[in-house]
Design a protein around this motif. Structure first.
Motif, PDB file in Angstrom:
ATOM      1  N   UNK A 166      -4.701  10.606 -30.001  1.00 20.87           N
ATOM      2  CA  UNK A 166      -5.274  11.549 -30.962  1.00 20.87           C
ATOM      3  C   UNK A 166      -5.009  12.992 -30.566  1.00 20.87           C
ATOM      4  N   UNK A 167      -4.835  13.236 -29.269  1.00 20.87           N
ATOM      5  CA  UNK A 167      -4.465  14.570 -28.793  1.00 20.87           C
ATOM      6  C   UNK A 167      -3.266  14.428 -27.861  1.00 20.87           C
ATOM      7  N   UNK A 168      -2.528  15.508 -27.710  1.00 26.33           N
ATOM      8  CA  UNK A 168      -1.341  15.493 -26.853  1.00 26.33           C
ATOM      9  C   UNK A 168      -1.691  15.714 -25.390  1.00 26.33           C
ATOM     10  N   UNK A 169      -2.631  16.608 -25.159  1.00 22.14           N
ATOM     11  CA  UNK A 169      -2.903  17.075 -23.801  1.00 22.14           C
ATOM     12  C   UNK A 169      -4.322  17.620 -23.779  1.00 22.14           C
ATOM     13  N   UNK A 170      -4.968  17.568 -22.615  1.00 22.43           N
ATOM     14  CA  UNK A 170      -6.364  17.994 -22.545  1.00 22.43           C
ATOM     15  C   UNK A 170      -6.635  18.772 -21.269  1.00 22.43           C
ATOM     16  N   UNK A 171      -7.509  19.752 -21.365  1.00 29.69           N
ATOM     17  CA  UNK A 171      -8.008  20.450 -20.193  1.00 29.69           C
ATOM     18  C   UNK A 171      -9.190  19.679 -19.642  1.00 29.69           C
ATOM     19  N   UNK A 172      -9.081  19.172 -18.422  1.00 35.13           N
ATOM     20  CA  UNK A 172     -10.126  18.340 -17.847  1.00 35.13           C
ATOM     21  C   UNK A 172     -10.347  18.732 -16.399  1.00 35.13           C
ATOM     22  N   UNK A 173     -11.497  18.334 -15.873  1.00 31.14           N
ATOM     23  CA  UNK A 173     -11.824  18.657 -14.490  1.00 31.14           C
ATOM     24  C   UNK A 173     -11.344  17.558 -13.548  1.00 31.14           C
ATOM     25  N   UNK A 174     -10.885  17.961 -12.380  1.00 33.59           N
ATOM     26  CA  UNK A 174     -10.502  17.009 -11.343  1.00 33.59           C
ATOM     27  C   UNK A 174     -11.759  16.426 -10.705  1.00 33.59           C
ATOM     28  N   UNK A 175     -11.722  15.167 -10.242  1.00 28.16           N
ATOM     29  CA  UNK A 175     -10.559  14.265 -10.224  1.00 28.16           C
ATOM     30  C   UNK A 175     -10.302  13.636 -11.585  1.00 28.16           C
ATOM     31  N   UNK A 176      -9.044  13.273 -11.826  1.00 23.16           N
ATOM     32  CA  UNK A 176      -8.615  12.691 -13.097  1.00 23.16           C
ATOM     33  C   UNK A 176      -8.163  11.260 -12.850  1.00 23.16           C
TER      34      UNK A 176
END
Length: 320
Positions: A166-176
């Motif tokens: 649904x999305x290409x890329x996301x800003x997320x917090x580590x750890x991933x």
């Protein structure tokens, strides 16, 4: 053991997975899409909103899928629906099929020269403005023809959106999760935002354990910063008393200014907000950091728009 799908059920799932180059491609995936959204959204009415159709259409699509595989996929108990063993199998496969379909269509568009010019970017609802506003402004300046579609959700929901394409890329917090590739964006220590009259407000640096008797003002539990602070408190040997929760950073600072307790923010976020009623004190916790990265599904096809975004992140934050 989970019940067998049977020969007919297996054939139906296999047929549904065929990626055919015809106008029926979207129709074949609608039952799968409806079924996945019922599971993800927690019900038929919520799923109908997600796929922009009626609740009866979603129910019909799920029944169609169940008829095709030959076994029930959902155990309907009043207003709740629980996955059957067969439903768990189909859901897991359907998520991947939908993501693969999105990749296929994107690649075909690139081959045919159809530049859609859309970046589907997922962001966390809190703490995203400072790191992403300058990037988005520069991206818009360089690529004015690309439409940026922003999706603001918590970390778990963004990961689901990545899995389904649904999305290409996301800003997320580590750890991933290891199922995703990522590019580091920024790393910031946390600061304690204390009422100016607090006994520790004049200190240059404090430890988290020093705040064990001060109520905490937390961001909502679905937000990653909530988990970071609670995990650090447990490592420090205590569980804090929580005075209030909010999804709004400005409101948490106002609550701290009003004397309700201590709030916690990344240094770069807190530095943008000035209020004489609070003091920002550095935390002497070397492992208490707010580390953000751009994440995408491992092995997924990235459109030109997404690749250009990643290149910009590497250019501006290559040493994060």
């Amino acid at each position: 053991m989970p019940p067998s799908l049977g020969e007919g059920g297996i054939r139906a799932v296999r047929d549904c997975s065929l990626l055919q180059y015809d106008t029926g491609l979207a129709m074949e995936f609608r039952p799968l899409r409806s079924f996945v959204e019922v599971v993800r959204q927690g019900g038929f009415s919520q799923a109908a909103k997600a796929v922009l159709t009626s609740q009866s259409a979603v129910s019909k699509a799920v029944k169609q899928l169940e008829a095709e595989v030959g076994v029930p996929l959902l155990d309907r108990m009043g207003h709740r629906s629980v996955l059957t063993p067969a439903g768990e199998v189909v859901y897991r496969r359907a998520v991947k099929l939908l993501a693969d379909r999105a990749d296929l269509l994107a690649e075909l568009d690139e081959i045919r020269g159809l530049r859609r010019g859309v970046l589907r970017l997922g962001l966390l609802p809190a703490c995203s403005s400072v790191p992403f506003t300058p990037l988005l402004a520069l991206y818009r300046q360089r690529f004015p023809e690309i439409e940026v579609r922003l999706v603001e959700r918590d970390s778990a929901q963004l990961e689901d959106d990545l899995r389904t394409g649904d999305i290409d890329i996301a800003g997320s917090l580590l750890p991933i999760s290891p199922e995703f590739d990522f590019e580091p964006l920024c790393r910031e220590p946390l600061v304690a935002v204390l009422p100016s009259g607090h006994p520790l407000a004049t200190q240059a640096e404090i430890r988290l354990a020093d705040l064990r008797d001060t109520p905490f003002i937390m961001l909502e539990s679905g937000l990653a910063l909530h988990r970071i602070v609670l995990d650090a408190s447990r490592r420090a040997g205590f569980l804090p008393a929580i005075a209030a929760r909010s999804s709004q950073i400005d409101f948490t600072m106002e609550l701290a200014a009003a004397g309700l307790g201590v709030a916690f923010l990344p240094r770069m976020i807190a530095a943008q907000r000035h209020d004489a009623a609070v003091c920002q004190v550095r935390l002497a916790e070397p492992d208490l950091e707010w580390s953000m990265a751009m994440a995408w599904r491992r092995g997924a096809y990235l459109s030109d728009a997404a690749s250009a975004w990643l290149a910009l992140v590497r250019e501006r934050h290559g040493e994060a």
